[in-house]
Design a protein around this motif. Structure first.
Motif, PDB file in Angstrom:
ATOM      1  N   GLY A   5       0.848  -1.180   0.000  1.00  0.00           N
ATOM      2  CA  GLY A   5       0.000   0.000   0.000  1.00  0.00           C
ATOM      3  C   GLY A   5       0.882   1.227   0.000  1.00  0.00           C
ATOM      4  N   ARG A   6       0.929   1.917  -1.091  1.00  0.00           N
ATOM      5  CA  ARG A   6       1.794   3.088  -1.239  1.00  0.00           C
ATOM      6  C   ARG A   6       1.049   4.156  -2.025  1.00  0.00           C
ATOM      7  NH1 ARG A   6       4.733   0.856   2.034  1.00  0.00           N
ATOM      8  NH2 ARG A   6       6.764  -0.031   1.605  1.00  0.00           N
ATOM      9  N   ASN A   7       1.543   5.370  -1.938  1.00  0.00           N
ATOM     10  CA  ASN A   7       1.031   6.469  -2.742  1.00  0.00           C
ATOM     11  C   ASN A   7       1.775   6.436  -4.068  1.00  0.00           C
ATOM     12  OD1 ASN A   7       0.366   8.834  -3.984  1.00  0.00           O
ATOM     13  ND2 ASN A   7       0.697  10.121  -2.207  1.00  0.00           N
ATOM     14  N   PHE A   8       1.175   5.822  -5.062  1.00  0.00           N
ATOM     15  CA  PHE A   8       1.857   5.624  -6.325  1.00  0.00           C
ATOM     16  C   PHE A   8       1.765   6.822  -7.255  1.00  0.00           C
ATOM     17  CE2 PHE A   8       1.568   1.172  -4.969  1.00  0.00           C
ATOM     18  CZ  PHE A   8       2.917   0.879  -5.043  1.00  0.00           C
ATOM     19  N   THR A   9       1.307   7.971  -6.734  1.00  0.00           N
ATOM     20  CA  THR A   9       1.406   9.183  -7.551  1.00  0.00           C
ATOM     21  C   THR A   9       2.835   9.702  -7.521  1.00  0.00           C
ATOM     22  OG1 THR A   9       0.713  10.602  -5.712  1.00  0.00           O
ATOM     23  CG2 THR A   9      -1.011   9.849  -7.241  1.00  0.00           C
ATOM     24  N   HIS A  10       3.658   9.137  -6.648  1.00  0.00           N
ATOM     25  CA  HIS A  10       5.065   9.523  -6.547  1.00  0.00           C
ATOM     26  C   HIS A  10       5.933   8.477  -7.248  1.00  0.00           C
ATOM     27  CE1 HIS A  10       4.029  12.688  -3.776  1.00  0.00           C
ATOM     28  NE2 HIS A  10       3.350  11.823  -3.041  1.00  0.00           N
ATOM     29  N   ALA A  27       2.468 -13.700 -12.892  1.00  0.00           N
ATOM     30  CA  ALA A  27       1.975 -12.737 -11.912  1.00  0.00           C
ATOM     31  C   ALA A  27       0.936 -11.833 -12.555  1.00  0.00           C
ATOM     32  CB  ALA A  27       3.134 -11.899 -11.376  1.00  0.00           C
ATOM     33  N   SER A  28      -0.055 -11.467 -11.781  1.00  0.00           N
ATOM     34  CA  SER A  28      -1.069 -10.521 -12.244  1.00  0.00           C
ATOM     35  C   SER A  28      -1.011  -9.287 -11.367  1.00  0.00           C
ATOM     36  CB  SER A  28      -2.465 -11.142 -12.163  1.00  0.00           C
ATOM     37  OG  SER A  28      -2.566 -12.245 -13.019  1.00  0.00           O
ATOM     38  N   LEU A  29      -0.911  -8.147 -11.988  1.00  0.00           N
ATOM     39  CA  LEU A  29      -0.820  -6.883 -11.262  1.00  0.00           C
ATOM     40  C   LEU A  29      -2.172  -6.178 -11.315  1.00  0.00           C
ATOM     41  CD1 LEU A  29       0.897  -4.693  -9.834  1.00  0.00           C
ATOM     42  CD2 LEU A  29       1.429  -3.809 -12.106  1.00  0.00           C
ATOM     43  N   TYR A  30      -2.739  -5.942 -10.155  1.00  0.00           N
ATOM     44  CA  TYR A  30      -3.999  -5.225 -10.026  1.00  0.00           C
ATOM     45  C   TYR A  30      -3.706  -3.865  -9.409  1.00  0.00           C
ATOM     46  CZ  TYR A  30      -6.299  -9.772 -10.545  1.00  0.00           C
ATOM     47  OH  TYR A  30      -6.725 -10.985 -11.001  1.00  0.00           O
ATOM     48  N   VAL A  31      -4.374  -2.842  -9.893  1.00  0.00           N
ATOM     49  CA  VAL A  31      -4.274  -1.517  -9.285  1.00  0.00           C
ATOM     50  C   VAL A  31      -5.551  -1.302  -8.489  1.00  0.00           C
ATOM     51  CG1 VAL A  31      -4.145   0.968  -9.700  1.00  0.00           C
ATOM     52  CG2 VAL A  31      -2.766  -0.599 -11.066  1.00  0.00           C
ATOM     53  N   VAL A  32      -5.389  -0.848  -7.255  1.00  0.00           N
ATOM     54  CA  VAL A  32      -6.519  -0.614  -6.363  1.00  0.00           C
ATOM     55  C   VAL A  32      -6.791   0.880  -6.300  1.00  0.00           C
ATOM     56  CG1 VAL A  32      -7.396  -0.895  -4.010  1.00  0.00           C
ATOM     57  CG2 VAL A  32      -5.906  -2.659  -5.006  1.00  0.00           C
ATOM     58  N   LEU A  33      -8.038   1.249  -6.588  1.00  0.00           N
ATOM     59  CA  LEU A  33      -8.463   2.641  -6.553  1.00  0.00           C
ATOM     60  C   LEU A  33      -9.684   2.774  -5.649  1.00  0.00           C
ATOM     61  CD1 LEU A  33      -8.323   3.392 -10.385  1.00  0.00           C
ATOM     62  CD2 LEU A  33      -6.642   4.106  -8.676  1.00  0.00           C
ATOM     63  N   ALA A  34      -9.726   3.829  -4.855  1.00  0.00           N
ATOM     64  CA  ALA A  34     -10.882   4.092  -3.998  1.00  0.00           C
ATOM     65  C   ALA A  34     -11.934   4.854  -4.791  1.00  0.00           C
ATOM     66  CB  ALA A  34     -10.461   4.895  -2.780  1.00  0.00           C
ATOM     67  N   LEU A  35     -13.165   4.389  -4.739  1.00  0.00           N
ATOM     68  CA  LEU A  35     -14.252   5.063  -5.438  1.00  0.00           C
ATOM     69  C   LEU A  35     -14.544   6.444  -4.862  1.00  0.00           C
ATOM     70  CD1 LEU A  35     -16.630   2.046  -5.999  1.00  0.00           C
ATOM     71  CD2 LEU A  35     -15.567   3.450  -7.766  1.00  0.00           C
ATOM     72  N   MET A  42      -7.497   9.418  -9.789  1.00  0.00           N
ATOM     73  CA  MET A  42      -7.456   8.048 -10.307  1.00  0.00           C
ATOM     74  C   MET A  42      -6.631   7.993 -11.596  1.00  0.00           C
ATOM     75  SD  MET A  42     -11.316   6.657  -9.878  1.00  0.00           S
ATOM     76  CE  MET A  42     -12.219   6.716  -8.350  1.00  0.00           C
ATOM     77  N   VAL A  43      -6.850   8.956 -12.471  1.00  0.00           N
ATOM     78  CA  VAL A  43      -6.110   9.000 -13.730  1.00  0.00           C
ATOM     79  C   VAL A  43      -4.622   9.202 -13.470  1.00  0.00           C
ATOM     80  CG1 VAL A  43      -5.771  10.316 -15.868  1.00  0.00           C
ATOM     81  CG2 VAL A  43      -8.078   9.749 -15.107  1.00  0.00           C
ATOM     82  N   ALA A  44      -4.273  10.029 -12.498  1.00  0.00           N
ATOM     83  CA  ALA A  44      -2.863  10.252 -12.164  1.00  0.00           C
ATOM     84  C   ALA A  44      -2.204   8.949 -11.719  1.00  0.00           C
ATOM     85  CB  ALA A  44      -2.735  11.316 -11.077  1.00  0.00           C
ATOM     86  N   VAL A  45      -2.897   8.165 -10.914  1.00  0.00           N
ATOM     87  CA  VAL A  45      -2.355   6.873 -10.478  1.00  0.00           C
ATOM     88  C   VAL A  45      -2.216   5.935 -11.674  1.00  0.00           C
ATOM     89  CG1 VAL A  45      -2.826   4.805  -9.096  1.00  0.00           C
ATOM     90  CG2 VAL A  45      -3.174   7.072  -8.098  1.00  0.00           C
ATOM     91  N   MET A  46      -3.236   5.878 -12.524  1.00  0.00           N
ATOM     92  CA  MET A  46      -3.184   4.994 -13.686  1.00  0.00           C
ATOM     93  C   MET A  46      -2.054   5.389 -14.632  1.00  0.00           C
ATOM     94  SD  MET A  46      -5.328   2.761 -12.965  1.00  0.00           S
ATOM     95  CE  MET A  46      -4.906   1.856 -14.435  1.00  0.00           C
ATOM     96  N   TYR A  55      -3.081  -5.800 -14.974  1.00  0.00           N
ATOM     97  CA  TYR A  55      -4.055  -6.778 -15.453  1.00  0.00           C
ATOM     98  C   TYR A  55      -5.469  -6.198 -15.397  1.00  0.00           C
ATOM     99  CZ  TYR A  55      -6.751 -11.093 -15.719  1.00  0.00           C
ATOM    100  OH  TYR A  55      -7.653 -12.063 -16.084  1.00  0.00           O
ATOM    101  N   GLN A  56      -5.902  -5.792 -14.215  1.00  0.00           N
ATOM    102  CA  GLN A  56      -7.231  -5.221 -14.037  1.00  0.00           C
ATOM    103  C   GLN A  56      -7.232  -4.311 -12.817  1.00  0.00           C
ATOM    104  OE1 GLN A  56      -9.910  -8.682 -13.959  1.00  0.00           O
ATOM    105  NE2 GLN A  56     -10.689  -8.012 -15.940  1.00  0.00           N
ATOM    106  N   LEU A  57      -8.406  -3.703 -12.573  1.00  0.00           N
ATOM    107  CA  LEU A  57      -8.557  -2.776 -11.457  1.00  0.00           C
ATOM    108  C   LEU A  57      -9.420  -3.383 -10.358  1.00  0.00           C
ATOM    109  CD1 LEU A  57      -9.344   0.475 -13.473  1.00  0.00           C
ATOM    110  CD2 LEU A  57      -7.125  -0.325 -12.655  1.00  0.00           C
ATOM    111  N   ILE A  58      -9.161  -2.925  -9.148  1.00  0.00           N
ATOM    112  CA  ILE A  58      -9.999  -3.232  -8.003  1.00  0.00           C
ATOM    113  C   ILE A  58     -10.460  -1.889  -7.452  1.00  0.00           C
ATOM    114  CG2 ILE A  58     -10.102  -4.199  -5.671  1.00  0.00           C
ATOM    115  CD1 ILE A  58      -7.801  -6.099  -6.551  1.00  0.00           C
ATOM    116  N   PHE A  59     -11.759  -1.720  -7.335  1.00  0.00           N
ATOM    117  CA  PHE A  59     -12.301  -0.492  -6.772  1.00  0.00           C
ATOM    118  C   PHE A  59     -12.802  -0.765  -5.360  1.00  0.00           C
ATOM    119  CE2 PHE A  59     -12.552   0.590 -11.263  1.00  0.00           C
ATOM    120  CZ  PHE A  59     -12.137   1.920 -11.252  1.00  0.00           C
TER     121      PHE A  59
END
Length: 117
Positions: A5-10, A27-35, A42-46, A55-59
């Motif tokens: 769990g990190r701030n991936f905008t950095h 390995a499958s990489l999922y990005v977790v975004l808070a609704l 969200m776009v900045a993180v993506m 691979y896919q997103l988790i909201f």
């Protein structure tokens, strides 16, 4: 399973992730975004993750919002699918597989069309 769990905008944290995890076909990489996040956040993180094989997103936090437009916009504009939604604090019980019916229900919740205009 490694969970970070990190701030991936950095950039620093993304570079740290790349050093820590050796992404492979297995390995499958999922990005977790808070609704509850703003669409622009969200776009900045993506944008940070575009250099990795996401691979896919988790909201998360479906239970904490009534606005789901950002979910649709992120998926359509950034070309990612949704794997899971979370709807509460009880993990894993409140983690549900995303499907079309669930997404439409969330977006349309509270909108009633009775034929009168």
């Amino acid at each position: 399973m490694i969970q970070l769990g990190r701030n991936f905008t950095h950039d620093f944290y993304l570079k740290e992730l790349q050093k820590t995890i050796h992404l492979s076909e297995q390995a499958s990489l999922y990005v977790v975004l808070a609704l509850t996040s703003k669409y622009s956040d969200m776009v900045a993180v993506m944008n940070q993750f575009k250099q990795l094989p996401v691979y896919q997103l988790i909201f998360t936090k479906k239970d904490e919002t009534t606005s789901f437009g950002a979910l649709i916009n992120v998926c359509l504009n950034e070309k990612f699918g949704i794997a899971y939604l979370t709807n509460g604090q009880n993990v894993p019980d409140d983690v549900v597989h995303a499907n079309e019916e669930l997404i439409v229900q969330a977006v349309m919740e509270g909108i009633v069309h009775d034929g009168s205009s």
